[in-house]
Scaffold this active site. Structure first.
Site, short mmCIF file in Angstrom:
data_model
loop_
_atom_site.label_atom_id
_atom_site.label_comp_id
_atom_site.label_asym_id
_atom_site.label_seq_id
_atom_site.Cartn_x
_atom_site.Cartn_y
_atom_site.Cartn_z
N GLY A 15 0.86 -1.23 0.12
CA GLY A 15 -0.01 -0.01 0.00
C GLY A 15 0.81 1.31 -0.08
O GLY A 15 0.07 2.25 -0.11
N PRO A 75 4.89 -4.92 -0.70
CA PRO A 75 4.52 -3.62 -1.77
C PRO A 75 4.64 -4.15 -3.23
O PRO A 75 5.13 -4.88 -3.48
CB PRO A 75 5.66 -2.91 -1.36
CG PRO A 75 6.75 -4.02 -1.03
CD PRO A 75 6.07 -5.25 -0.22
N GLY A 76 3.63 -3.42 -3.97
CA GLY A 76 3.65 -3.57 -5.34
C GLY A 76 4.07 -2.36 -5.98
O GLY A 76 5.06 -2.19 -6.24
N ARG A 77 3.05 -1.33 -5.91
CA ARG A 77 3.17 -0.16 -6.68
C ARG A 77 4.78 0.53 -6.06
O ARG A 77 5.14 1.17 -7.11
CB ARG A 77 2.26 0.89 -6.29
CG ARG A 77 2.08 2.22 -7.03
CD ARG A 77 0.91 3.10 -6.71
NE ARG A 77 -0.22 2.43 -6.21
CZ ARG A 77 -1.41 2.32 -6.83
NH1 ARG A 77 -1.70 2.68 -7.87
NH2 ARG A 77 -2.57 1.88 -6.18
N CYS A 86 -13.76 3.78 -28.91
CA CYS A 86 -15.09 4.44 -28.83
C CYS A 86 -15.87 4.56 -27.40
O CYS A 86 -16.84 3.83 -27.30
CB CYS A 86 -15.74 3.81 -29.91
SG CYS A 86 -15.16 2.64 -30.57
N GLU A 87 -15.24 5.35 -26.67
CA GLU A 87 -15.53 5.61 -25.18
C GLU A 87 -15.09 6.96 -24.77
O GLU A 87 -14.02 6.96 -24.91
CB GLU A 87 -15.26 4.52 -24.22
CG GLU A 87 -15.54 2.91 -24.57
CD GLU A 87 -15.99 2.21 -23.30
OE1 GLU A 87 -16.28 2.90 -22.29
OE2 GLU A 87 -15.99 1.01 -23.45
N1 LLP Z 1 -1.43 -6.70 -0.42
C1 LLP Z 1 -2.70 -6.99 -0.72
C2 LLP Z 1 -3.53 -7.74 0.01
C3 LLP Z 1 -3.32 -6.43 -1.86
O1 LLP Z 1 -4.76 -6.35 -2.01
C4 LLP Z 1 -2.57 -5.33 -2.48
C5 LLP Z 1 -3.10 -4.37 -3.54
C6 LLP Z 1 -1.28 -5.35 -2.37
C7 LLP Z 1 -0.74 -6.06 -1.21
C8 LLP Z 1 -0.25 -4.46 -2.86
O2 LLP Z 1 -0.59 -3.14 -2.87
P1 LLP Z 1 0.52 -1.93 -3.32
O3 LLP Z 1 1.61 -2.06 -2.58
O4 LLP Z 1 0.79 -2.12 -4.82
O5 LLP Z 1 -0.56 -0.60 -3.14
N2 LLP Z 1 -5.46 -1.39 -9.73
C9 LLP Z 1 -5.12 -0.45 -8.66
C10 LLP Z 1 -4.59 -1.00 -7.18
C11 LLP Z 1 -5.18 -1.99 -6.76
C12 LLP Z 1 -4.40 -2.76 -5.60
C13 LLP Z 1 -4.98 -4.11 -5.20
N3 LLP Z 1 -4.29 -4.70 -4.06
C14 LLP Z 1 -4.49 0.72 -9.27
O6 LLP Z 1 -4.08 1.08 -10.32
O7 LLP Z 1 -4.25 1.76 -8.34
#
Ligand code: LLP
Length: 432
Positions: free
Chosen positions: A238, A288-290, A356-357
């Site tokens: 997050g 962490p992803g983002r 087309c949206e």
């Molecule tokens: N752990 C869990 C349980 C999650 O549901 C998520 C993301 C993460 C970790 C990783 O979160 P991050 O560190 O990346 O914030 N598509 C959306 C974001 C969806 C996030 C879903 N869950 C966007 O483009 O902003």
């Protein structure tokens, strides 16, 4: 922080001019910087050094093989949400023993596969899921390592579609019920209660909600640790990134943290959270992803037409919502810059795709240099939830992807051949 910068008037990824990549691979094109990925991972890893920890990259944000391999080689684990992701991670060199399996809807087949591979833990989202994992593990004569996902009922103050830690969401087990569920889980023979997990939302730009959630669950985690001999506490992912460095007035609501302007850095995150976590003596997991992939990627697109309607200056580009859905889906802001810097007064422009949206746009009323057909633009911070959320809408092939490392670059995903899109389809027997 990232390595997409101008050298003279040309945008470069690390040492490579992006225009050169466009000449070689065409557009739309995702470009990733290995150095940016590495540095973000290492920053977090270093910030957590005072405690036993594991950074599990949320591969849902970017699951390209080359990206995963970069992180696997650094020693990272992975947060996976499907059998497909686990298979992908293993193909990229991940150790299953460093993977945590998250998600509210794990199927029996997925649980079975994950048990056979030996994942580190299942992050369990409900009691029926717990029973299912116990049953599948029993049938395989295995013991399943589990952690329950606690829903702390804390508002993360982020976009409604990506907030997960309140009782309005489908995620986790309500804070008040967790101790009881652990007690019942302890009686299930084929489970090992290994940890406890939480995740309150995505794109959090302030440390305050993390702190609030950790403080709230700490006494519970301590009690569960003592009662069930837990080994880890995962505080989820997050951590937000900067999408718009120009900020503050340009900052859309999506971006604003209720707690104000404090920029979330790994150092600040660690400074506030480690004093709370350290006394637990548990292994700390992060998902962490983002934060790792977001600023490590851009989407490059070519202007096909400039359409002036009297009211608007539309730049119609060859990328669309099927390639990067975030603006259409979340009203998300992505900084847009030309590959070649131009002089002159900026023109307020709408950057739109060919679908087309009317939701198919990347920016509205954005001051950009005067640009023409054939000029290319880079949509920044597209490394997370970009390519992975792509679709074939309008029978548009998925873009090519390139990884850059210093002066080197390589195609890490070929542009999808168009006929592949309908390859699995066929006419019904009575139509042949
Ligand atoms: N752990 C869990 C349980 C999650 O549901 C998520 C993301 C993460 C970790 C990783 O979160 P991050 O560190 O990346 O914030 N598509 C959306 C974001 C969806 C996030 C879903 N869950 C966007 O483009 O902003």
């Amino acid at each position: 922080m990232h390595y997409f910068r101008y050298a003279g008037s040309s945008l470069c990824c690390e040492e490579v001019p992006v225009a050169e990549l466009v000449r070689r691979h065409g557009t739309p094109l995702y470009v990733y910087s290995q150095r940016t990925l590495t540095e973000h991972y290492e920053k977090l890893d270093r910030a957590l050094a005072p405690v036993d920890h594991l950074v599990c990259f949320a591969m849902k944000s970017n699951s390209n093989q080359a990206v995963l391999h970069t992180l696997a080689r650094l020693g990272g684990g992975f947060d996976i949400v499907s059998e497909g992701e686990l298979r992908r991670a293993i193909a990229a060199g991940a150790e299953p023993g460093k993977c945590v399996f998250a998600g509210v809807g794990k199927t029996e087949a997925e649980i079975k596969y994950a048990l056979q591979q030996g994942v580190y833990a299942f992050n369990v989202e409900s009691e029926p899921e717990l029973q299912r994992i116990n049953r599948v593990a029993g049938s395989l004569k295995k013991t399943a390592p589990v952690a329950l996902r606690v829903n702390p009922n804390v508002d993360a103050h982020t976009h409604a579609k990506i907030t997960t830690g309140t009782y309005e969401n489908k995620f986790g087990i309500a804070f008040e019920e967790v101790a009881g569920v652990y007690a019942r889980a302890a009686k299930l023979k084929h489970l090992r209660l290994r940890g406890v997990q939480m995740h309150i939302g995505s794109q959090l730009t302030s440390v305050a909600p993390f702190e609030e959630a950790v403080r709230k669950v700490l006494p519970l985690v301590t009690e569960l640790r003592d009662r069930h001999g837990l080994e880890f506490f995962s505080i989820g992912g997050g951590l937000g990134i900067v999408y718009n460095p120009a900020l503050e007035s340009a900052k859309p609501a999506f971006w604003k943290s209720a707690a104000g302007r404090e920029i979330l850095t790994p150092a600040l995150y660690a400074e506030r959270l480690l004093p709370l976590l350290q006394p637990l003596g548990l292994r700390i997991l992060l998902e962490p992803g983002r934060f790792i992939s977001g600023n490590a990627g851009i989407l490059v697109t070519r202007i096909e037409y400039v359409k002036q309607t009297g009211r608007k200056n539309f730049l119609i580009v060859d990328a669309a919502m099927n390639d990067l859905i975030r603006p259409a889906f979340y009203d998300a802001y992505h900084e847009i810059v030309p590959l070649e810097k131009k002089r002159g007064k900026p023109v307020s422009s709408d950057v739109v795709g060919p679908v087309c949206e009317s939701g198919d746009y990347f920016a509205k009323d954005r001051p950009l240099p005067r640009l023409g057909e054939g000029d290319c633009l880079a949509l920044l911070s597209a490394g997370a939830y970009g390519s992975v959320m792509g679709s074939n809408y309008n029978t548009r092939p998925l873009p090519a992807e390139v990884l850059v490392h210093g002066t080197k670059s390589a195609l890490v995903r070929a542009r999808q051949p168009v006929a592949e899109i309908w390859a699995g389809e066929q006419r019904a027997p009575w139509q042949r």
